[in-house]
Write a protein that holds these residues in place. Structure first.
Motif, short mmCIF file in Angstrom:
data_model
loop_
_atom_site.label_atom_id
_atom_site.label_comp_id
_atom_site.label_asym_id
_atom_site.label_seq_id
_atom_site.Cartn_x
_atom_site.Cartn_y
_atom_site.Cartn_z
N ILE A 310 42.46 24.04 -35.59
CA ILE A 310 41.85 24.92 -34.60
C ILE A 310 41.32 26.18 -35.26
O ILE A 310 40.19 26.64 -34.96
CB ILE A 310 42.87 25.25 -33.50
N ASP A 313 38.20 25.35 -37.11
CA ASP A 313 37.10 25.10 -36.20
C ASP A 313 36.46 26.40 -35.73
O ASP A 313 35.21 26.52 -35.67
CB ASP A 313 37.62 24.28 -35.01
N PHE A 314 37.28 27.40 -35.39
CA PHE A 314 36.73 28.70 -35.00
C PHE A 314 36.06 29.39 -36.19
O PHE A 314 35.02 30.05 -36.03
CB PHE A 314 37.84 29.60 -34.44
N GLY A 344 47.22 22.32 -28.24
CA GLY A 344 45.90 22.69 -28.76
C GLY A 344 45.12 23.53 -27.78
O GLY A 344 44.46 24.51 -28.17
N ARG A 348 43.79 27.34 -28.49
CA ARG A 348 42.37 27.67 -28.37
C ARG A 348 42.12 28.84 -27.40
O ARG A 348 41.33 29.73 -27.68
CB ARG A 348 41.59 26.44 -27.90
N ASN A 349 42.82 28.82 -26.29
CA ASN A 349 42.62 29.89 -25.31
C ASN A 349 43.12 31.23 -25.82
O ASN A 349 42.49 32.27 -25.58
CB ASN A 349 43.32 29.52 -24.00
N GLU A 352 40.67 32.34 -28.60
CA GLU A 352 39.39 32.71 -27.99
C GLU A 352 39.50 34.03 -27.25
O GLU A 352 38.57 34.87 -27.30
CB GLU A 352 38.95 31.60 -27.03
#
Length: 447
Positions: A310, A313-314, A344, A348-349, A352
């Motif tokens: 993750i 990916d960011f 996951g 992600r949250n 983000e």
């Protein structure tokens, strides 16, 4: 939330109090009856003793009637205390003979046949020789009171053992009797948004069956309503993704083809709106998954690769490149029995949220601890405490101009609850003067 009372505790206290009161009442009535019976027995003994003593004392008086002073009858040879004392008096009240323990002064009782009470004795008077001689036998009231106290004490003493024994027995009986209520309570308490299964109806007494049926009906209605809401949100978001992606692609192409000017500015605004709408659709999909109850798994999974994937990916996105710092220390494995998708989505949250609302020129630190805690820290203005409490609510946003739907932290909080963990928000972040920190902990696999 008010704390309810315990039925078991109330039953134990009230039943024990009732038994104790009944026992005390029974002992009190018994003591009253025994006192009357004791008085009759003592009076009978007093009267019988006077009738037996009268001829003996008269014979003793006839043998030796030369003394002017009251003659004392010697004891049987021991110095034990005598309960009954007596005096033989003439019609003038003069004491002619008296017992070993009796005083030579006349008893304070009239020379009349029958019973007479003084503050300390009960006296029975017997007459003889045509009412010229009077025998008065005195029984101390302390003797009667002592006998009554000992008898009443023998009845009350078992109460000391009866009370704790009653508590134990009542506790055992009520525990067995209320076991179905406890089982039903545990089943109902286990029902939530992720578990709306019908209650087991087997083994319930007839008094609890209507409650179980009513709760099942309510759960069925809630289950139907939630499934409808989840299906609507999921289907709507899913169906919107394709046309939104197409509209966004067409808009981006239009932006590239339009020359600089008002038309291109409007096209860029449409692009931003479509991107925001697509982001909202993605969040609604995540929210529907969170509401479906995902969180735990039967098998333990190493989550470190998920975290690294993750973060990578960011980091590949140009706007976020170089802003993420992952700190795992010497941790070789981060294993837990949680759903990988739920974990996951949570990561992600939180990342983000930090990227959107944190300072653009400061790194975001992601720390993984062996105790099962993952924290995401970003620099930025301090979030007031009153806003901090509401951030995990749906569509709740703090004082920020950054883009967002207000669902990220709500989704993360819901998923962490389903994973059996806890999400904690702090501002300022630990060890900093400002910033924001989101930390969630999950039960680690120790097997």
């Amino acid at each position: 939330m008010t704390t309810g009372f315990s039925m078991t505790r109330r039953l134990i206290v009230r039943l024990t109090a009732a038994i104790a009161l009944f026992w005390i009442g029974a002992v009190g009535i018994s003591a009253y009856v025994m006192r009357e019976e004791f008085n009759e027995v003592f009076d009978s003994s007093l009267q019988e003793a006077s009738q037996r003593l009268m001829p003996l004392l008269i014979e003793n008086l006839v043998k030796d009637d030369t003394l002017d002073e009251p003659r004392r009858i010697s004891s049987a040879g021991d110095d034990s205390e005598e309960y009954l004392t007596y005096q033989l008096r003439n019609r003038d009240g003069k004491v002619l003979l008296h017992s070993h323990d009796a005083e030579p002064e006349p008893f304070p009782a009239p020379l009349q046949p029958g019973f007479f009470d003084t503050p300390t004795h009960r006296i029975f008077t017997e007459s003889a020789v045509t009412n010229t001689l009077f025998l008065q036998v005195a029984d101390p009231l302390s003797h009667r009171r002592e006998a009554m106290r000992e008898t009443a004490g023998a009845l009350f003493l078992p109460l000391l053992a009866l009370i704790p024994l009653s508590i134990v027995l009542i506790w055992l009986v009520t525990r067995l009797a209320l076991a179905p209520i406890g089982a039903l309570r545990m089943e109902i308490s286990a029902r939530d948004g992720g578990n709306l299964e019908p209650l087991p109806a087997t083994g319930l007494p007839s008094e609890l069956l209507p409650i179980s049926v009513s709760v099942d009906r309510l759960l069925g209605r809630v289950r139907t309503a939630l499934e409808g809401e989840r299906a609507f949100a999921s289907n709507s978001a899913h169906e919107l993704r394709t046309p939104l992606a197409g509209a966004l692609a067409q808009t981006q192409r239009l932006v590239q083809e339009l020359p600089k000017g008002p038309a291109r500015v409007r096209a860029l605004g449409i692009e931003r709106s479509l991107s925001s709408l697509g982001h909202l659709a993605e969040k609604l999909l995540q929210l529907s998954r969170a509401d479906s109850g995902i969180g735990l798994s039967q098998q333990a999974t190493d989550l470190l690769p998920v975290i690294r994937l993750i973060v990578h990916d960011f980091a590949r996105q140009p706007d976020f490149a170089g802003r993420l710092e992952l700190q795992t220390g010497d941790l070789a494995e981060f294993s837990a029995q949680v759903d990988v998708d739920a974990f996951g989505i949570t990561m992600r949250n939180l990342i983000e949220n930090a990227l959107l609302h944190g300072s653009k020129d400061q790194p975001i630190k992601i720390t993984v601890s062996p105790e099962g805690a993952v924290s995401v820290v970003n620099a930025g203005p301090i979030v007031p405490q009153d806003e901090l409490i509401d951030l995990t609510g749906r569509f709740k946003r703090g004082s920020t101009d950054a883009l967002g739907s207000g669902l990220g932290l709500a989704i993360a909080s819901s998923l962490v609850d389903h994973m059996g963990g806890k999400l904690t928000l702090n501002s300022p972040a630990h060890g900093l003067r400002d910033g924001f920190q989101a930390t969630f902990s999950i039960p680690m696999n120790v097997g």
